[in-house]
Design a protein around this motif. Structure first.
Motif, PDB file in Angstrom:
ATOM      1  N   MET A  29       0.808  -1.216   0.000  1.00 23.33           N
ATOM      2  CA  MET A  29       0.000   0.000   0.000  1.00 23.33           C
ATOM      3  C   MET A  29       0.842   1.268   0.000  1.00 23.33           C
ATOM      4  SD  MET A  29      -3.212  -0.771  -0.280  1.00 23.33           S
ATOM      5  CE  MET A  29      -4.141   0.642   0.320  1.00 23.33           C
ATOM      6  N   THR A  30       2.127   1.180   0.323  1.00 24.88           N
ATOM      7  CA  THR A  30       2.984   2.363   0.227  1.00 24.88           C
ATOM      8  C   THR A  30       3.101   2.833  -1.221  1.00 24.88           C
ATOM      9  OG1 THR A  30       4.998   1.005   0.038  1.00 24.88           O
ATOM     10  CG2 THR A  30       4.344   1.705   2.249  1.00 24.88           C
ATOM     11  N   ALA A  31       2.867   1.926  -2.171  1.00 27.64           N
ATOM     12  CA  ALA A  31       2.923   2.315  -3.580  1.00 27.64           C
ATOM     13  C   ALA A  31       1.791   3.273  -3.943  1.00 27.64           C
ATOM     14  CB  ALA A  31       2.857   1.068  -4.468  1.00 27.64           C
ATOM     15  N   TRP A  32       0.678   3.226  -3.192  1.00 27.69           N
ATOM     16  CA  TRP A  32      -0.436   4.135  -3.449  1.00 27.69           C
ATOM     17  C   TRP A  32       0.045   5.581  -3.335  1.00 27.69           C
ATOM     18  CZ3 TRP A  32      -6.052   2.745  -2.049  1.00 27.69           C
ATOM     19  CH2 TRP A  32      -6.916   3.780  -2.393  1.00 27.69           C
ATOM     20  N   PHE A  33       0.836   5.870  -2.328  1.00 24.69           N
ATOM     21  CA  PHE A  33       1.222   7.240  -2.017  1.00 24.69           C
ATOM     22  C   PHE A  33       2.643   7.573  -2.447  1.00 24.69           C
ATOM     23  CE2 PHE A  33      -1.861   5.705   1.098  1.00 24.69           C
ATOM     24  CZ  PHE A  33      -2.888   6.611   0.894  1.00 24.69           C
ATOM     25  N   SER A  34       3.299   6.670  -3.140  1.00 22.58           N
ATOM     26  CA  SER A  34       4.692   6.904  -3.526  1.00 22.58           C
ATOM     27  C   SER A  34       4.839   8.147  -4.389  1.00 22.58           C
ATOM     28  CB  SER A  34       5.241   5.680  -4.263  1.00 22.58           C
ATOM     29  OG  SER A  34       4.498   5.426  -5.453  1.00 22.58           O
ATOM     30  N   ALA A  35       3.988   8.286  -5.409  1.00 26.65           N
ATOM     31  CA  ALA A  35       4.091   9.435  -6.298  1.00 26.65           C
ATOM     32  C   ALA A  35       3.580  10.709  -5.643  1.00 26.65           C
ATOM     33  CB  ALA A  35       3.332   9.169  -7.599  1.00 26.65           C
ATOM     34  N   THR A  36       2.663  10.576  -4.686  1.00 26.74           N
ATOM     35  CA  THR A  36       2.152  11.746  -3.970  1.00 26.74           C
ATOM     36  C   THR A  36       3.283  12.420  -3.209  1.00 26.74           C
ATOM     37  OG1 THR A  36       0.006  10.668  -3.710  1.00 26.74           O
ATOM     38  CG2 THR A  36       0.466  12.534  -2.266  1.00 26.74           C
ATOM     39  N   VAL A  60      -4.731   6.769  -9.046  1.00 22.58           N
ATOM     40  CA  VAL A  60      -4.668   5.578  -8.201  1.00 22.58           C
ATOM     41  C   VAL A  60      -6.040   5.301  -7.585  1.00 22.58           C
ATOM     42  CG1 VAL A  60      -3.512   4.477  -6.245  1.00 22.58           C
ATOM     43  CG2 VAL A  60      -2.260   6.068  -7.693  1.00 22.58           C
ATOM     44  N   GLN A  61      -6.704   6.363  -7.137  1.00 18.97           N
ATOM     45  CA  GLN A  61      -8.031   6.194  -6.545  1.00 18.97           C
ATOM     46  C   GLN A  61      -9.034   5.656  -7.564  1.00 18.97           C
ATOM     47  OE1 GLN A  61      -7.844  10.273  -4.472  1.00 18.97           O
ATOM     48  NE2 GLN A  61      -9.278   9.112  -3.230  1.00 18.97           N
ATOM     49  N   VAL A  62      -8.969   6.192  -8.786  1.00 14.93           N
ATOM     50  CA  VAL A  62      -9.856   5.708  -9.839  1.00 14.93           C
ATOM     51  C   VAL A  62      -9.572   4.233 -10.114  1.00 14.93           C
ATOM     52  CG1 VAL A  62     -10.476   5.901 -12.270  1.00 14.93           C
ATOM     53  CG2 VAL A  62     -10.175   7.958 -10.911  1.00 14.93           C
ATOM     54  N   GLY A  63      -8.295   3.891 -10.221  1.00 16.22           N
ATOM     55  CA  GLY A  63      -7.924   2.507 -10.468  1.00 16.22           C
ATOM     56  C   GLY A  63      -8.403   1.582  -9.365  1.00 16.22           C
ATOM     57  N   PHE A  64      -8.274   2.019  -8.122  1.00 12.51           N
ATOM     58  CA  PHE A  64      -8.721   1.204  -6.995  1.00 12.51           C
ATOM     59  C   PHE A  64     -10.227   0.983  -7.056  1.00 12.51           C
ATOM     60  CE2 PHE A  64     -10.195   0.298  -2.764  1.00 12.51           C
ATOM     61  CZ  PHE A  64      -9.214  -0.490  -2.204  1.00 12.51           C
ATOM     62  N   ALA A  65     -10.972   2.064  -7.309  1.00 14.25           N
ATOM     63  CA  ALA A  65     -12.432   1.950  -7.376  1.00 14.25           C
ATOM     64  C   ALA A  65     -12.858   1.005  -8.495  1.00 14.25           C
ATOM     65  CB  ALA A  65     -13.061   3.334  -7.570  1.00 14.25           C
ATOM     66  N   VAL A  66     -12.210   1.137  -9.662  1.00 17.09           N
ATOM     67  CA  VAL A  66     -12.531   0.267 -10.800  1.00 17.09           C
ATOM     68  C   VAL A  66     -12.161  -1.177 -10.486  1.00 17.09           C
ATOM     69  CG1 VAL A  66     -11.941  -0.270 -13.196  1.00 17.09           C
ATOM     70  CG2 VAL A  66     -12.359   2.104 -12.514  1.00 17.09           C
ATOM     71  N   GLY A  67     -10.973  -1.380  -9.929  1.00 17.60           N
ATOM     72  CA  GLY A  67     -10.530  -2.735  -9.605  1.00 17.60           C
ATOM     73  C   GLY A  67     -11.414  -3.397  -8.564  1.00 17.60           C
ATOM     74  N   ALA A 115      -2.969   1.692 -13.053  1.00 15.91           N
ATOM     75  CA  ALA A 115      -2.723   0.255 -12.916  1.00 15.91           C
ATOM     76  C   ALA A 115      -2.321  -0.091 -11.486  1.00 15.91           C
ATOM     77  CB  ALA A 115      -1.630  -0.183 -13.895  1.00 15.91           C
ATOM     78  N   THR A 116      -1.574   0.800 -10.833  1.00 18.98           N
ATOM     79  CA  THR A 116      -1.212   0.582  -9.435  1.00 18.98           C
ATOM     80  C   THR A 116      -2.457   0.513  -8.568  1.00 18.98           C
ATOM     81  OG1 THR A 116       0.902   1.746  -9.737  1.00 18.98           O
ATOM     82  CG2 THR A 116       0.098   1.491  -7.484  1.00 18.98           C
ATOM     83  N   GLY A 117      -3.406   1.421  -8.818  1.00 22.64           N
ATOM     84  CA  GLY A 117      -4.646   1.418  -8.055  1.00 22.64           C
ATOM     85  C   GLY A 117      -5.458   0.150  -8.266  1.00 22.64           C
ATOM     86  N   VAL A 118      -5.550  -0.294  -9.520  1.00 19.25           N
ATOM     87  CA  VAL A 118      -6.276  -1.537  -9.816  1.00 19.25           C
ATOM     88  C   VAL A 118      -5.644  -2.701  -9.055  1.00 19.25           C
ATOM     89  CG1 VAL A 118      -6.857  -3.208 -11.612  1.00 19.25           C
ATOM     90  CG2 VAL A 118      -7.067  -0.761 -12.081  1.00 19.25           C
ATOM     91  N   ALA A 119      -4.314  -2.760  -9.058  1.00 23.36           N
ATOM     92  CA  ALA A 119      -3.618  -3.850  -8.371  1.00 23.36           C
ATOM     93  C   ALA A 119      -3.847  -3.795  -6.860  1.00 23.36           C
ATOM     94  CB  ALA A 119      -2.120  -3.781  -8.677  1.00 23.36           C
ATOM     95  N   LEU A 120      -3.841  -2.595  -6.295  1.00 12.35           N
ATOM     96  CA  LEU A 120      -4.016  -2.470  -4.849  1.00 12.35           C
ATOM     97  C   LEU A 120      -5.432  -2.833  -4.404  1.00 12.35           C
ATOM     98  CD1 LEU A 120      -1.924   0.749  -4.115  1.00 12.35           C
ATOM     99  CD2 LEU A 120      -1.299  -1.647  -3.732  1.00 12.35           C
ATOM    100  N   ALA A 121      -6.380  -2.805  -5.344  1.00 10.12           N
ATOM    101  CA  ALA A 121      -7.725  -3.278  -5.028  1.00 10.12           C
ATOM    102  C   ALA A 121      -7.722  -4.782  -4.780  1.00 10.12           C
ATOM    103  CB  ALA A 121      -8.694  -2.941  -6.163  1.00 10.12           C
ATOM    104  N   GLY A 122      -6.646  -5.451  -5.183  1.00 12.81           N
ATOM    105  CA  GLY A 122      -6.479  -6.870  -4.906  1.00 12.81           C
ATOM    106  C   GLY A 122      -5.666  -7.131  -3.658  1.00 12.81           C
ATOM    107  N   VAL A 123      -5.317  -6.070  -2.934  1.00 17.05           N
ATOM    108  CA  VAL A 123      -4.559  -6.211  -1.688  1.00 17.05           C
ATOM    109  C   VAL A 123      -5.431  -5.876  -0.479  1.00 17.05           C
ATOM    110  CG1 VAL A 123      -2.615  -5.326  -0.327  1.00 17.05           C
ATOM    111  CG2 VAL A 123      -2.339  -5.734  -2.787  1.00 17.05           C
ATOM    112  N   TYR A 124      -6.071  -4.712  -0.501  1.00 17.65           N
ATOM    113  CA  TYR A 124      -6.808  -4.221   0.665  1.00 17.65           C
ATOM    114  C   TYR A 124      -8.058  -5.059   0.990  1.00 17.65           C
ATOM    115  CZ  TYR A 124      -9.138  -0.647   3.601  1.00 17.65           C
ATOM    116  OH  TYR A 124      -9.769   0.025   4.611  1.00 17.65           O
TER     117      TYR A 124
END
Length: 410
Positions: A29-36, A60-67, A115-124
């Motif tokens: 999940m640190t990858a979510w905020f890495s670019a921020t 990232v947020q859009v990707g997470f929501a979609v994923g 893509a990072t957000g989509v992937a993190l939707a498979g983690v949280y």
């Protein structure tokens, strides 16, 4: 035989497994905020416009929501091994995050964030379900510990910002990508489902309809939406709020402001654990209502300390940081308890996807209010969220189905 007793099996390993899952979720999940954390450097390197800069996090947020929504529709978390979903998703997040180093255009840069957000939707979401398989008693506390780990991940970019001059932006990307890789390896090698697994299911789109028609679950989701209306806007704009009030607060330098923002967000880790402990004793609905009452009070009153005294601003902000996230795990716990046990993964993913999508509205509305009227009272717009959440919790507590929610279990 003792070896066949699920409670006995869980008692021996559940705490060590909780630590493994928390670490395995936090690291990716640190990858979510890495670019921020390195947004100013990326803006300069790529010549990003303000709108493009905002999408560094927004994508990232859009990707997470979609994923998460896609996972919910497909019922992925109710079909596939949770350990494999988390591990593979963390690996994809590491690769997508690393792509920032070689992206040839702004479009592909933002695509990598998506893509990072989509992937993190498979983690949280699967991490929430995986923890729940280890804890029937004390589930609120266990999920609170998981949310505490993820909250520290949310606070991490502020800590990096405070020391941004000491590291290059490439180092931040490499470090967070390696962290995501480490999380993938940790979960794949050591992660496992506990002695209280949920029933397996098969793909059926009617599962979504069953989740939506569950009225007690709908109230829990309504409370969650009120909570999310407030959470990410507060997290996202707290640093800007502190910086805007700097002249009256006597804060010297941007590093101090970033450290203060880090403490505010990181205090949510304490709130999450305390919220879980309290919920397992007095009930989830009562705990969530108390937390949202306090956080709503903070949203209403923090403007009083906008120009000082500094101690008062810190006190209100820390209390807000603790209570704004202290109830989050309890909404996930309620979902695991109120849902048809065959559709728990679907219900969790749907809850998270809609909640994350709602944050776009509150985040942009807060900034619009700040631009029009100034930052001092901009957080007032967030107060209706926790108010709605309290109403939903009171209504849920009065329903017969509330007996399905754990109360006072250790």
């Amino acid at each position: 035989m003792a070896a066949m007793n699920p409670a006995g099996i869980g008692a021996g390993r559940r705490w060590s497994m909780l630590a493994v899952i928390c670490a395995g979720a936090f690291l990716p999940m640190t990858a979510w905020f890495s670019a921020t954390a390195i947004a100013p450097q990326l803006t300069q390197v790529w010549g990003l416009s303000p709108a493009q800069g905002a999408w560094i996090t927004g994508a990232v947020q859009v990707g997470f929501a979609v994923g998460a929504l896609a996972s919910s529709i497909a019922g992925l978390l109710d079909i596939v091994s949770l350990r494999k979903v988390i591990g593979i998703s963390a690996l994809i997040a590491a690769i997508a995050n690393l792509c920032l180093l070689v992206a040839p255009s702004v479009g592909l840069l933002l695509l990598a964030r998506f893509a990072t957000g989509v992937a993190l939707a498979g983690v949280y979401p699967p991490s929430l379900k995986l923890v729940s398989t280890w804890f029937r008693r004390g589930r609120g506390m266990a999920l609170g510990a998981l949310l505490a780990a993820l909250t520290l991940g949310s606070a991490f970019p502020h800590l990096l910002s405070a020391f941004a001059t000491d590291v290059s932006w490439q180092d931040v990307i490499i470090a967070t990508s390696l962290a995501a890789l480490a999380g993938a390896i940790l979960i794949l090698c050591l992660g496992s489902e506990g002695p209280y697994p949920f029933a397996k299911s098969t793909f059926d789109r009617r599962h979504i309809r069953a989740v939506l028609q569950n009225r007690p679950l709908a109230l829990a989701n309504l409370g969650y939406l009120g909570h999310m209306w407030e959470l990410y806007a507060m997290w996202g704009w707290m640093l800007a709020y502190i910086r805007a009030g700097t002249p009256g607060l006597g804060i010297d330098g941007s590093r101090t402001a970033s450290l203060l923002a880090f403490l505010v967000v990181a205090s949510g880790g304490i709130g999450s654990i305390l919220g879980g402990i309290v919920a397992d004793r007095i009930g989830r609905t009562a705990t969530a209502a108390i937390m949202m009452t306090l956080s709503g009070f903070c949203a209403l009153t923090i403007g009083l300390a906008f120009e000082g005294p500094l101690w008062l601003l810190i006190a209100i902000a820390i209390l807000w940081g603790m209570t704004v996230i202290g109830d989050s795990a309890q909404f996930s716990a309620m979902t695991t308890e109120l849902s048809d046990q065959r559709y728990v993964g679907t219900a969790l993913s749907l809850q998270l996807s809609v909640g994350i999508a709602l944050t776009f509205v509150s985040i942009h509305l807060t900034s619009s209010v700040a631009e029009a009227f100034g930052w001092r009272w901009s957080f007032l717009i967030l107060a209706p969220g926790p108010l709605l959440g309290v109403v939903a919790m009171v209504a849920l507590r009065r329903m017969p189905a509330a007996r399905l929610i754990a109360h006072g279990l250790m």
